[in-house]
Design an enzyme around this catalytic site. Structure first.
Site, PDB file in Angstrom:
ATOM      1  N   ARG A  19      -2.619  -1.983  -3.351  1.00  0.00           N
ATOM      2  CA  ARG A  19      -3.782  -1.120  -3.134  1.00  0.00           C
ATOM      3  C   ARG A  19      -3.586   0.158  -3.983  1.00  0.00           C
ATOM      4  O   ARG A  19      -2.530   0.778  -3.954  1.00  0.00           O
ATOM      5  CB  ARG A  19      -3.861  -0.743  -1.661  1.00  0.00           C
ATOM      6  CG  ARG A  19      -5.031   0.131  -1.334  1.00  0.00           C
ATOM      7  CD  ARG A  19      -4.612   1.384  -0.641  1.00  0.00           C
ATOM      8  NE  ARG A  19      -5.760   2.245  -0.398  1.00  0.00           N
ATOM      9  CZ  ARG A  19      -5.667   3.406   0.225  1.00  0.00           C
ATOM     10  NH1 ARG A  19      -4.507   3.840   0.650  1.00  0.00           N
ATOM     11  NH2 ARG A  19      -6.737   4.135   0.384  1.00  0.00           N
TER      12      ARG A  19
ATOM     13  N   ARG B  47     -10.603  16.797   7.124  1.00  0.00           N
ATOM     14  CA  ARG B  47     -11.306  17.204   5.893  1.00  0.00           C
ATOM     15  C   ARG B  47     -12.713  17.716   6.216  1.00  0.00           C
ATOM     16  O   ARG B  47     -13.387  17.154   7.079  1.00  0.00           O
ATOM     17  CB  ARG B  47     -11.411  16.012   4.935  1.00  0.00           C
ATOM     18  CG  ARG B  47     -10.120  15.755   4.167  1.00  0.00           C
ATOM     19  CD  ARG B  47     -10.204  14.498   3.344  1.00  0.00           C
ATOM     20  NE  ARG B  47      -9.431  13.423   3.948  1.00  0.00           N
ATOM     21  CZ  ARG B  47      -9.454  12.153   3.564  1.00  0.00           C
ATOM     22  NH1 ARG B  47     -10.219  11.777   2.577  1.00  0.00           N
ATOM     23  NH2 ARG B  47      -8.716  11.252   4.172  1.00  0.00           N
TER      24      ARG B  47
ATOM     25  N   GLU C 181      -8.839  -4.551   4.826  1.00  0.00           N
ATOM     26  CA  GLU C 181      -8.604  -4.297   3.404  1.00  0.00           C
ATOM     27  C   GLU C 181      -7.469  -5.158   2.856  1.00  0.00           C
ATOM     28  O   GLU C 181      -7.535  -5.634   1.716  1.00  0.00           O
ATOM     29  CB  GLU C 181      -8.313  -2.806   3.190  1.00  0.00           C
ATOM     30  CG  GLU C 181      -9.554  -1.962   3.426  1.00  0.00           C
ATOM     31  CD  GLU C 181      -9.249  -0.524   3.765  1.00  0.00           C
ATOM     32  OE1 GLU C 181      -9.326   0.314   2.861  1.00  0.00           O
ATOM     33  OE2 GLU C 181      -8.924  -0.234   4.929  1.00  0.00           O
TER      34      GLU C 181
ATOM     35  N   ASN D 267       0.871  -1.178   0.000  1.00  0.00           N
ATOM     36  CA  ASN D 267       0.000   0.000   0.000  1.00  0.00           C
ATOM     37  C   ASN D 267       0.910   1.229   0.000  1.00  0.00           C
ATOM     38  O   ASN D 267       1.397   1.652   1.052  1.00  0.00           O
ATOM     39  CB  ASN D 267      -0.886  -0.050   1.249  1.00  0.00           C
ATOM     40  CG  ASN D 267      -1.795   1.163   1.359  1.00  0.00           C
ATOM     41  OD1 ASN D 267      -1.717   2.087   0.552  1.00  0.00           O
ATOM     42  ND2 ASN D 267      -2.646   1.158   2.362  1.00  0.00           N
TER      43      ASN D 267
ATOM     44  N   HIS E  95     -12.621   4.214  -0.507  1.00  0.00           N
ATOM     45  CA  HIS E  95     -12.762   3.193   0.552  1.00  0.00           C
ATOM     46  C   HIS E  95     -13.508   1.961   0.034  1.00  0.00           C
ATOM     47  O   HIS E  95     -14.079   1.200   0.827  1.00  0.00           O
ATOM     48  CB  HIS E  95     -13.557   3.714   1.775  1.00  0.00           C
ATOM     49  CG  HIS E  95     -12.876   4.774   2.573  1.00  0.00           C
ATOM     50  ND1 HIS E  95     -13.574   5.795   3.172  1.00  0.00           N
ATOM     51  CD2 HIS E  95     -11.580   4.974   2.886  1.00  0.00           C
ATOM     52  CE1 HIS E  95     -12.739   6.582   3.813  1.00  0.00           C
ATOM     53  NE2 HIS E  95     -11.510   6.114   3.652  1.00  0.00           N
TER      54      HIS E  95
END
Ligand code: AMP
Length: 389
Positions: free
Chosen positions: A84, A233, A377, A7, A172
Site C-alpha cells: 500500500r 484533522r 483495502e 502497509n 483513501h
C-alpha cells in the site's frame, strides 16, 4: 494465490497474508511504535501473540514480520507481495515495482514526508526476503486520477500546478474503489450506468463522487488534510487563518502543521477525544462541546456530500464505510437527516443494526439508497497484485 500485503506507515508496518481464492486473511498483524517501545501483534494459522520488539527502523520491523511468517510456516507459500502506498504522484493505477518506481516514490517524499520513505524501505526490504517474487504497488491516490481538470485544479497561479505539481490528488482511493465495486455488485447495476457517493469515515475521512465506476471528485486534496472534519484533522479551513495565527500568536509552519493535523477535528472541538465513540457517548450525556463536535462533523459531511452530488447526473446510492461509517448509527442518522434535499429517508431499525439486514441497506424502501459496506483495502491490494502476476 497467496499475497503478502504490506502497509508501511510512518511508525508502523501492518501486514496480512491474503488468499485471493477464498478472499480471506490467513495471517495478519502489525509492528507498532517503530523507533521507541515497539511491539509486534500478530495472528496466524499456528498461533498469535503480542510481544515487545527492539525495532529501531522499518527494516527491523519487516525482519520481524518475515520471522513471524517463517514460524507460521507461511513464508514458502507466499507468491507475491502487494504494497500500500499513500501517494502515487503521477501514477493512475497500480504498478509492478521496479527500481524506477522506487526511485519515483522517493522523489515525491515531500508530498507525504512520513509515508513515502517508509514505503520505499518496505519495497527494498521485501525484495531482500522475497527476491524472486513479483511485487506490486497500490496507490491511495490512483483511483482519483480520473478527476477532471475542473475538480483537481486549485485556483492559484497555473504555474504552481505545472512546476510544483500542486493539485488535488485525493486519498483513501483503494477503499473508495473497493466499496464502490461492492456497491455496484449489490445494486445489480452495470458499472457504466451507476452513480455513487462513497464516504470513508475512519480516523481520516473522505468522500468521493463516482460516475460509471470512475472517481470524478473527492474531498481530500493535495494532502489528506483537506475536506471533511476528522479525528484530529481540521479538514478545510480558510487558509487566511494561518496568516492570522502567525501574526497574532506567532505560530510558525511546524506549529500550524501540528495544530491542523494533530490537535483539531473531533479532538479540538470536543476537547475530549479524537474517537467518535467517546465523543458520541459524551454528547449523549450532555457534554456541550462533544455535542458541538458531533454536530459540526455531521453537518460538514452532509454539506460535502451535497456538493459531490452536483458532480453526478443522478445518485443511485450513498455508501458508508470505515470505522465510523460502519459502526456509528448516530453519525449515519444525522447525516441522512441533513440530506433530505436529496430525498434520503432513514430506516431506523436497519440503521441501528448497522445495516446487517438487507445487504447493509439502511434507507427506507422506495427512497434513495444508503448502504453500509465494510471496506477491505488489503483484499483489493491482494487482488490487484494477483492481477499483475
Ligand atoms: P478506522 O480508521 O477505519 O479504523 O476507524 C477508526 C475510528 O472508527 C475510531 O477512531 C472511532 O472513532 C471509529 N469507531 C470505531 N467503532 C466505532 C463505533 N462503534 N461507534 C462509533 N465510532 C466508532
Amino acid at each position: 494465490m497467496r499475497v503478502l500485503v504490506l502497509n508501511c506507515g510512518s511508525s508502523s508496518v501492518k501486514f496480512a497474508v491474503i488468499d485471493t481464492d477464498t478472499q480471506k486473511a490467513i495471517s495478519s498483524g502489525l509492528v507498532e511504535n517503530i523507533g521507541a517501545n515497539s511491539y509486534i501483534k500478530a495472528k496466524g494459522p499456528k498461533n498469535g501473540f503480542e510481544k515487545d520488539l527492539d525495532a529501531a527502523t522499518h527494516a527491523d520491523a519487516i525482519f520481524a514480520v518475515q520471522q513471524y511468517l517463517k514460524e507460521q510456516d507461511l513464508i514458502e507459500s507466499i507468491e507475491a507481495v502487494g504494497h500500500r502506498v499513500v501517494h502515487g504522484g503521477k501514477f493512475v493505477k497500480s504498478e509492478p515495482i521496479t527500481s524506477e518506481v522506487i526511485d519515483y516514490i522517493k522523489s515525491i517524499t515531500l508530498f507525504a514526508p512520513l509515508h513515502e520513505p517508509a514505503h520505499a524501505i518496505g519495497m527494498e526490504e521485501a525484495k531482500k526476503y522475497f527476491p524472486t517474487l513479483p511485487q506490486v504497488a497500490v496507490f491511495d491516490t490512483a483511483f482519483h486520477q480520473t478527476m477532471p481538470v475542473k475538480a483537481f485544479l486549485y485556483a492559484i497561479p497555473y504555474e504552481i500546478y505545472l512546476n510544483q505539481s500542486v493539485r488535488r490528488y485525493g486519498f483513501h482511493g483503494t477503499s473508495h474503489r473497493f466499496v464502490s465495486g461492492e456497491a455496484i455488485r449489490l445494486l445489480g447495476q452495470k458499472p457504466e450506468d451507476t452513480y455513487l457517493i462513497t464516504a470513508h469515515l475512519g480516523n481520516g475521512c473522505s468522500a468521493a463522487a463516482i460516475s460509471q465506476g470512475k472517481c470524478v471528485d473527492t474531498t481530500m486534496g493535495f494532502t489528506p488534510l483537506e475536506g471533511l472534519v476528522m479525528g484530529t484533522r481540521s479538514g478545510s479551513i480558510d487558509p487566511a487563518i494561518l496568516f492570522f495565527l502567525n501574526k497574532t500568536l506567532g505560530y510558525d509552519i511546524d506549529r500550524l502543521d501540528q495544530l491542523l493535523n494533530k490537535e483539531s477535528g473531533l479532538l479540538g472541538l470536543s476537547g475530549l477525544s479524537n474517537d467518535m465513540r467517546t465523543v458520541t457517548q459524551a454528547a449523549a450525556e450532555g457534554h456541550e462541546r462533544a455535542k458541538i463536535a458531533l454536530e459540526v462533523f455531521c453537518y460538514r459531511l452532509a454539506r460535502e456530500i451535497g456538493g459531490l452530488a452536483m458532480a453526478l447526473p443522478r445518485l443511485d446510492a450513498l455508501v458508508f464505510t470505515g470505522g465510523i461509517g460502519e459502526n456509528s448509527a448516530v453519525v449515519r442518522e444525522r447525516v441522512l437527516n441533513n440530506l433530505t434535499i436529496l430525498g434520503f429517508q432513514l430506516d431506523a431499525k436497519k440503521n441501528a443494526q448497522n445495516g446487517k439486514e438487507s445487504s447493509g441497506l439502511i434507507s427506507k424502501d422506495g427512497t434513495p439508497k444508503a448502504i453500509i459496506i465494510p471496506t477491505n483495502e488489503e483484499l483489493l491490494i491482494a487482488m490487484d497484485t494477483e492481477a499483475f502476476v
